[in-house]
Structures are given as structure tokens and as C-alpha cells.
Design an enzyme around this catalytic site. Structure first.
Site, PDB file in Angstrom:
ATOM      1  N   HIS A  56      -7.410  -3.038  -1.575  1.00  0.00           N
ATOM      2  CA  HIS A  56      -7.164  -1.859  -0.746  1.00  0.00           C
ATOM      3  C   HIS A  56      -7.276  -0.699  -1.730  1.00  0.00           C
ATOM      4  CE1 HIS A  56      -5.413  -4.708   2.133  1.00  0.00           C
ATOM      5  NE2 HIS A  56      -4.675  -5.162   1.146  1.00  0.00           N
ATOM      6  N   GLN A  59      -4.755   2.204  -2.322  1.00  0.00           N
ATOM      7  CA  GLN A  59      -3.398   1.919  -2.827  1.00  0.00           C
ATOM      8  C   GLN A  59      -3.269   2.141  -4.333  1.00  0.00           C
ATOM      9  OE1 GLN A  59      -2.018  -1.905  -1.381  1.00  0.00           O
ATOM     10  NE2 GLN A  59      -2.410  -1.353   0.745  1.00  0.00           N
ATOM     11  N   TYR A 121      -8.404  -1.035   6.490  1.00  0.00           N
ATOM     12  CA  TYR A 121      -7.716  -0.937   7.789  1.00  0.00           C
ATOM     13  C   TYR A 121      -7.284   0.481   8.175  1.00  0.00           C
ATOM     14  CZ  TYR A 121      -3.601  -1.435   4.714  1.00  0.00           C
ATOM     15  OH  TYR A 121      -2.677  -1.283   3.717  1.00  0.00           O
ATOM     16  N   ARG A 202       0.961 -10.999  12.127  1.00  0.00           N
ATOM     17  CA  ARG A 202       1.981 -10.021  12.530  1.00  0.00           C
ATOM     18  C   ARG A 202       1.340  -8.850  13.281  1.00  0.00           C
ATOM     19  NH1 ARG A 202       2.613  -5.783   9.768  1.00  0.00           N
ATOM     20  NH2 ARG A 202       1.740  -6.594   7.847  1.00  0.00           N
ATOM     21  N   HIS A 226      -4.762 -11.770   5.872  1.00  0.00           N
ATOM     22  CA  HIS A 226      -3.556 -11.996   5.066  1.00  0.00           C
ATOM     23  C   HIS A 226      -2.723 -13.074   5.771  1.00  0.00           C
ATOM     24  CE1 HIS A 226      -3.591  -7.396   4.152  1.00  0.00           C
ATOM     25  NE2 HIS A 226      -3.837  -7.974   3.005  1.00  0.00           N
ATOM     26  N   GLU A 229       2.307 -14.292   3.017  1.00  0.00           N
ATOM     27  CA  GLU A 229       2.645 -13.537   1.806  1.00  0.00           C
ATOM     28  C   GLU A 229       4.156 -13.439   1.628  1.00  0.00           C
ATOM     29  OE1 GLU A 229       1.116  -9.536   1.702  1.00  0.00           O
ATOM     30  OE2 GLU A 229       1.668  -9.241  -0.404  1.00  0.00           O
ATOM     31  N   HIS A 263      -3.475 -14.589  -0.055  1.00  0.00           N
ATOM     32  CA  HIS A 263      -2.111 -14.884  -0.538  1.00  0.00           C
ATOM     33  C   HIS A 263      -1.724 -16.362  -0.368  1.00  0.00           C
ATOM     34  CE1 HIS A 263      -1.546 -10.705  -1.349  1.00  0.00           C
ATOM     35  NE2 HIS A 263      -1.621 -10.362  -0.088  1.00  0.00           N
ATOM     36  N   ASP A 314      -5.984  -6.455  -5.153  1.00  0.00           N
ATOM     37  CA  ASP A 314      -5.162  -6.087  -3.996  1.00  0.00           C
ATOM     38  C   ASP A 314      -4.633  -4.646  -4.057  1.00  0.00           C
ATOM     39  OD1 ASP A 314      -3.579  -6.158  -1.749  1.00  0.00           O
ATOM     40  OD2 ASP A 314      -2.387  -7.880  -2.315  1.00  0.00           O
TER      41      ASP A 314
END
Ligand SMILES: [Zn+2]
Length: 421
Positions: A56, A59, A121, A202, A226, A229, A263, A314
């Protein structure tokens, strides 16, 4: 143009050979074999570039900024980190995501990664409405990769619920419509390939997982998600669906040979069996998993089942392929109380297994893209290391600072002068 590079050593997962040249033409490797005529790279070893299979890029903007607690919330964990990350994501614009992604990709190139899988995303305006071009942010990331010169597998990521409004699409159809448009746009861009992803069990309901899995299979696309994790994600999945995340992916028809589960930190034995049965891969992100307190990759169980493994940086708390690989083995040592733990069949060192995970391959060979890194053999970390010990010395005793040149598609994207080497 055809040229032959002759370094002091050519590295594969098992060792290093001298007197070998790598002939490249039209961005591809034409030949790896004995050579005397060509461009001598003195004091250098040549190796495949690393594949960063989970990123990502934005980040990276959190680096250093999240390494202290908010005194008002002394219990800091993955979920409080995530709020900091959301605040950063909330402020992104097409220009700023392009700038920060480019910086991240340039750092990757200097560290020895030649390709990156971007799990993207952040799609819409902060209020959730589309940009005039609904793929504006994804395209900004792709252009950043082109500007830097890194090979990109761009994964538009489906996000249905929770998170920020700008992550979410209103229906799986509108998401897949955007994926189609992005694939069409990327067709004329040689360094960019487009796959597809779902964020997690999720953030994405069962019906979406089914549709996205079907689409990926029909279109023969790489498919990522994912999973496992954090323990809380598993508890929520059990209470919503009555099964664990990987079991839900099987129900949804999401798992196959082109599926990568990112993960799998808390995957249990049954979930790992399912990954193996379906030929799916696992992408480990050890430096991020350590930074976020996720836990330990079940690496021994993954190896024992023959599940394909890749690595990713990541959240980019750190960008160093050697460190990712080293952590996989040293964590396995801490967990088992043994040394040299991750041994593939008939091997006596974990190094070949780890390097194959990092490269996605065994070594340089005819027909591969000419994505290469140059290693400085006179760097203090490698001085006096025997050629036969070079691969383990790289994994266990050095870091990205030994990389002094990076080529993608045979183009020099990061020359010795750029890295201070
Ligand atoms: Zn991730």
C-alpha cells in the site's frame, strides 16, 4: 539492442558462479552462460530483482509518525494504527498519491525490488462520490510506477462496508465495471498489468467474493485478499458466517492457483490444508506484521504443505527484501528453538527457499524479463565472504544497502550514483 553483462558473479538461489554472462535483448534475457566478451561489471554480482508482492504505497507516509502512543489511548494496537492510516488515506488526492507512491517505488527500486503488487483500495473522493474518471486514483498510482520505472501488478480492491466512504463501491457490478475500464486503459502500458482483489472477509460480503472469484477465473487474473492477519477478524468471521476466513473463501469459490492470501498469520491447520488443496499462495509481510503486532507466520506449516510463498513490504515501515526473508526464518527459529528451520526437500539451508520466495523464481534464465539487481561485493557487509556463501550472507548478514544498481526491462532505473554506492 543486444548486450552481454559480465559481473564477477551471477547469483542463483544455491550459489554464485563466475565467468558467466547475462545477454539481454529487447528487455528480455536471451542467454545466461559462459562469456568473456561483453560489459564487465567489476566488483559486482548480478541477481534477479525481488518481487514485492504486497504494497500500500501511500502508507509509507506513516513512517516514523506512528511509533509512539497517543497518551489519551495508551493501548495501541493494529486497530488504533488503522485509525492513523485512515486519517492519512482521507487526505489523499490524485496528485498526492502519485507523489507519495513514486517516492515509495523509488525506494523499492533502490532496495532491489523490481516489481510490485499494489493492493489499491482508495478509489473515490473523500465523500464517496466518484472522480470524473472513476479510476483517477488507480491511474495516478500506475503513472507513479511508470515514472519510477518499476514493474507493477495493480490490483483494484473491492471494499463494500466499513472503512472510509472513499474505499467503497456501491455494488460489485460497479466495482467490476471499473476494473474492466482500468484493464483496457493499462493495455497500452508495458510495465503495468491489472489483476483484481477483495480487501478482506471483513470488508467484503460473501456474495461479492463469489462474483469477484468468478470474474477472476473467467478472465484469468491474479486474485488477492487479506486474511487471518488478526484474531479479531477471525472471531468476527466466525460470528457472521460460522466458519473461519479461509473456509469462507472456499465456500465462495475464491481460492484457486491464481489466488494469493496475504498474511495468513493466524491460519489454523485446516485453513492451511485448504490453501494447499486449492493451490493458493501465501504472501508474508514480516516487517509489517512485526510492526503491527500481528503475530508470526506459520512458516514451517506452509513449507510442509508445499504452499507457494511470496513476500511484501505492505505498510513500508521498512523496505528491504533481505530483511523480509531473514525475518521469515529467524521468526521460525524463535518459535521452534531450532536453527536452519525452513528447509525445502533435499536442501540443507533455508536460503534457497527464502530467495525463491523473494524472487518468485530460482534464478536468471532465458526468456525472463531483464529485471536485475547489481550487488556491491566490496560493501563492508560482504567483504571477505566466499562466493559459495554469498546467498546466505545476503539473507542473514546484509541489507538493501548492498544493492547498487537496478534494471527493469533491461533499463537502468537505479544506477550506482543514485544510491551513493
Ligand atoms: Zn495489506
Amino acid at each position: 539492442m543486444r548486450r552481454t553483462l559480465i559481473p564477477d558473479l551471477v547469483l542463483d538461489a544455491h550459489g554464485a558462479r563466475s565467468g558467466v554472462g547475462v545477454t539481454i535483448e529487447d528487455g528480455r534475457i536471451l542467454k545466461v552462460g559462459l562469456a568473456t566478451e561483453g560489459e564487465h561489471l567489476s566488483g559486482r554480482a548480478l541477481a534477479p530483482g525481488f518481487v514485492n508482492d504486497h504494497s500500500h504505497a501511500f502508507q509509507r507516509g506513516l513512517r516514523g509518525a506512528v511509533e509512539r502512543i497517543d497518551p489519551a489511548r495508551p493501548h495501541d494496537d493494529f486497530w488504533t494504527w488503522r485509525e492513523r492510516m485512515y486519517a492519512l488515506a482521507e487526505g489523499l488526492t490524485p496528485d498526492s498519491i502519485r507523489r507519495s507512491s513514486r517516492r515509495c517505488y523509488e525506494e523499492m527500486l533502490s532496495a532491489g525490488y523490481t516489481s510490485v503488487t499494489e493492493f489499491h483500495y482508495v478509489h473515490h473522493r473523500p465523500d464517496g462520490t466518484s472522480y470524473r474518471d472513476p479510476n483517477a486514483l488507480a491511474k495516478a498510482v500506475a503513472v507513479a510506477a511508470e515514472d519510477a520505472g518499476i514493474r507493477l501488478l495493480l490490483l483494484p480492491v473491492a471494499y463494500a462496508r466499513d472503512g472510509l466512504a472513499r474505499f467503497r463501491d456501491t455494488s460489485v457490478q460497479s466495482f467490476l465495471h471499473r476494473v474492466e475500464a482500468l484493464r483496457e486503459w493499462a493495455e497500452r502500458r508495458p510495465l503495468v498489468e491489472v489483476g483484481v482483489a477483495a480487501h478482506s472477509v471483513r470488508a467484503v460480503p460473501l456474495g461479492w467474493l463469489e462474483e469477484i472469484g468468478t470474474y477472476a477465473r473467467r478472465e484469468d487474473l491474479p486474485l488477492h485478499i487479506h486474511a487471518d492477519e488478526q484474531e479479531r477478524e477471525i472471531e468476527e468471521c466466525l460470528s457472521e458466517h460460522g466458519v473461519r476466513p479461509v473456509e469462507l473463501l472456499v465456500q465462495a469459490g475464491f481460492l484457486g492457483p491464481d489466488t494469493t492470501v496475504v498474511h495468513a498469520t493466524h491460519a489454523d491447520a485446516r485453513e492451511l490444508d485448504l490453501l494447499a488443496e486449492h493451490g493458493a499462495s501465501v504472501c508474508a509481510c514480516p516487517t509489517t506484521e512485526g510492526n503491527l503486532g500481528d503475530g508470526f507466520l506459520p512458516a514451517e506449516a506452509i513449507l510442509a504443505r508445499g504452499i507457494r510463498l511470496s513476500v511484501g513490504s505492505d505498510s513500508h515501515a521498512r523496505i528491504d527484501p533481505f530483511e523480509e526473508l531473514r525475518e521469515i526464518e529467524t521468526n521460525a527459529r524463535r518459535l521452534s528453538g531450532r536453527r536452519n528451520v525452513l528447509l525445502a526437500e533435499s536442501e540443507t539451508s533455508p536460503t534457497p527457499y527464502l530467495l525463491r520466495a523473494g524472487w518468485g523464481d530460482t534464478g536468471l534464465k532465458k526468456g525472463d524479463p531483464a529485471d536485475l539487481i547489481e550487488i556491491n561485493l566490496s560493501h563492508p557487509a560482504l567483504a571477505d565472504v566466499e562466493a559459495e556463501n554469498l546467498p546466505p550472507a545476503l539473507v542473514f548478514g546484509s541489507g538493501s544497502q548492498v544493492v547498487v544498481g537496478t534494471r527493469v526491462d533491461a533499463q537502468n532505473v537505479c544506477a550506482p550514483d543514485d544510491t551513493g554506492g
